[in-house]
Design a protein around this motif. Structure first.
Motif, short mmCIF file in Angstrom:
data_model
loop_
_atom_site.label_atom_id
_atom_site.label_comp_id
_atom_site.label_asym_id
_atom_site.label_seq_id
_atom_site.Cartn_x
_atom_site.Cartn_y
_atom_site.Cartn_z
N GLY A 181 0.83 -1.20 0.00
CA GLY A 181 0.00 0.00 0.00
C GLY A 181 0.86 1.24 0.00
N VAL A 182 0.44 2.27 -0.69
CA VAL A 182 1.24 3.48 -0.81
C VAL A 182 1.48 4.10 0.57
N GLY A 183 2.74 4.24 0.91
CA GLY A 183 3.11 4.84 2.19
C GLY A 183 2.97 3.93 3.38
N VAL A 184 2.53 2.70 3.19
CA VAL A 184 2.35 1.76 4.30
C VAL A 184 3.69 1.09 4.60
N ARG A 185 4.16 1.23 5.82
CA ARG A 185 5.42 0.62 6.24
C ARG A 185 5.18 -0.10 7.56
N THR A 186 5.26 -1.42 7.54
CA THR A 186 4.91 -2.21 8.72
C THR A 186 6.12 -2.96 9.26
N VAL A 187 6.09 -3.19 10.58
CA VAL A 187 7.15 -3.91 11.28
C VAL A 187 6.53 -5.10 12.02
N PRO A 188 7.00 -6.35 11.78
CA PRO A 188 8.09 -6.65 10.84
C PRO A 188 7.68 -6.48 9.38
N GLY A 189 6.53 -7.03 8.95
CA GLY A 189 6.04 -6.79 7.60
C GLY A 189 7.14 -6.58 6.58
N THR A 190 7.06 -5.46 5.88
CA THR A 190 8.06 -5.18 4.85
C THR A 190 9.37 -4.68 5.43
N ALA A 191 9.41 -4.37 6.73
CA ALA A 191 10.69 -4.04 7.35
C ALA A 191 11.62 -5.24 7.32
N GLY A 192 11.02 -6.45 7.26
CA GLY A 192 11.81 -7.66 7.16
C GLY A 192 12.52 -7.80 5.83
N LEU A 193 12.24 -6.89 4.90
CA LEU A 193 12.96 -6.89 3.64
C LEU A 193 14.38 -6.37 3.81
N PHE A 194 14.68 -5.80 4.97
CA PHE A 194 16.00 -5.20 5.20
C PHE A 194 16.68 -5.79 6.43
N GLY A 195 16.14 -5.53 7.63
CA GLY A 195 16.70 -6.14 8.82
C GLY A 195 16.18 -7.56 9.00
N THR A 196 16.66 -8.23 10.04
CA THR A 196 16.22 -9.60 10.30
C THR A 196 15.25 -9.62 11.47
N PHE A 197 14.17 -10.42 11.33
CA PHE A 197 13.16 -10.54 12.36
C PHE A 197 12.77 -12.02 12.48
N PRO A 198 12.81 -12.59 13.68
CA PRO A 198 12.40 -13.99 13.83
C PRO A 198 10.93 -14.17 13.50
N LEU A 199 10.57 -15.34 13.02
CA LEU A 199 9.17 -15.64 12.79
C LEU A 199 8.42 -15.71 14.12
N ASP A 200 7.12 -15.50 14.06
CA ASP A 200 6.33 -15.38 15.28
C ASP A 200 6.41 -16.62 16.17
N TYR A 201 6.45 -17.81 15.56
CA TYR A 201 6.42 -19.03 16.38
C TYR A 201 7.78 -19.36 16.99
N VAL A 202 8.82 -18.65 16.60
CA VAL A 202 10.17 -18.93 17.09
C VAL A 202 10.37 -18.24 18.44
N THR A 203 10.69 -19.01 19.46
CA THR A 203 10.91 -18.43 20.78
C THR A 203 12.22 -17.65 20.81
N ASP A 204 12.39 -16.82 21.82
CA ASP A 204 13.61 -16.04 21.94
C ASP A 204 14.84 -16.93 22.07
N VAL A 205 14.71 -18.00 22.82
CA VAL A 205 15.84 -18.92 23.02
C VAL A 205 16.23 -19.59 21.70
N VAL A 206 15.23 -20.05 20.96
CA VAL A 206 15.50 -20.70 19.67
C VAL A 206 16.10 -19.69 18.69
#
Length: 265
Positions: free
Chosen positions: A123-148
């Motif tokens: 969407g024009v001007g829509v910037r979501t985290v993680p969403g499309t922010a994951g196109l640049f930095g790294t973000f764990p998937l939701d089901y992945v625990t912090d320890v994993v």
């Protein structure tokens, strides 16, 4: 509607929407990476092609800079070289700054090239985290625990550094500078294909922090506060400790040279 028409309708591929990613957290989001544009976009079905693209990008980076800097494109690897291979400590801050700056500029160029694609996708001007922010930095998937998430990054970096140390060890079989990028390529492809999906495979503090700093200009501070400040304990702490663990493991079990502070053979 006839049976034939119903069959044809059922066979039509549904139009992909951003909501498909958000409603299926087990699927990694399409990825833009500052190293390899070949991963734009990527889904789980063709994860291997993304792994190959990343491997090519990293190998080319090592190959191009090998004659000047020794192929240093990873702060964690640079640190292990200073501790275990007598790389000059005075050069470490300079190399780290160059690595971070290169990652930042690469991510900025990627954003400029694909800004319209992101607008079209989310969407024009829509910037979501993680969403499309994951196109640049790294973000764990939701089901992945912090320890994993931590130990995924830790182990991935251990394997990467083991490969780098083995490929540059002249006492461990024939070693040629030209073969180092090849070894790094296979290591990156293997690690990314097997372990990369859960955390987006950083293994390099600069590879995450540079693009994350760039994305903060467009996505806001949430790229840093997400998941209990994941950017600190994941791509930085886990990667540095994993690199040190991999270097120590190699030198204790395999290395026979005189440069290491932990090899006594």
């Amino acid at each position: 509607m006839s049976a034939i028409d119903e069959t044809r309708t059922a066979q039509k591929a549904p139009k992909f929407q951003m909501s498909d990613i958000e409603s299926h957290p087990e699927r990694p989001a399409p990825t833009l990476r500052y190293k390899s544009g070949s991963t734009v976009p990527t889904m789980i079905e063709d994860w291997l092609s993304g792994a190959v693209g990343w491997g090519v990008g990293i190998a080319l980076g090592v190959w191009v800079s090998g004659g000047v800097s020794g192929g240093h494109i990873n702060p964690a690897v640079t640190l292990t070289q200073a501790i275990y291979r007598r790389f000059p400590w005075k050069k470490v801050p300079i190399y780290w700054a160059a690595q971070l700056f290169g990652a930042f500029i690469g991510a900025l160029l990627t954003y400029a090239l694909y800004r319209n694609a992101i607008d079209q996708f989310a969407g024009v001007g829509v910037r979501t985290v993680p969403g499309t922010a994951g196109l640049f930095g790294t973000f764990p998937l939701d089901y992945v625990t912090d320890v994993v998430a931590f130990f995924t990054e830790f182990l991935a970096t251990v394997f990467l550094v083991l490969t780098v140390f083995a490929a540059t060890d002249r006492n461990n079989g024939p070693s040629s500078p030209g073969l180092v990028p090849v070894a790094v390529f296979f290591a990156m492809v293997g690690i990314t294909a097997v372990m990369g999906a859960q955390t987006s495979f950083s293994m390099n503090p600069a590879r995450d922090l540079g693009p994350r700093m760039m994305s903060a200009m467009f996505y806001g501070r949430e790229v840093f506060t997400y998941r209990h400040n994941y950017w600190i304990w994941g791509p930085i702490i886990a990667d540095f400790t994993g690199a040190l663990a991999g270097a120590t493991l190699y030198d204790v079990l395999i290395y026979v040279g005189s440069e290491s502070p932990v090899a006594y053979r």
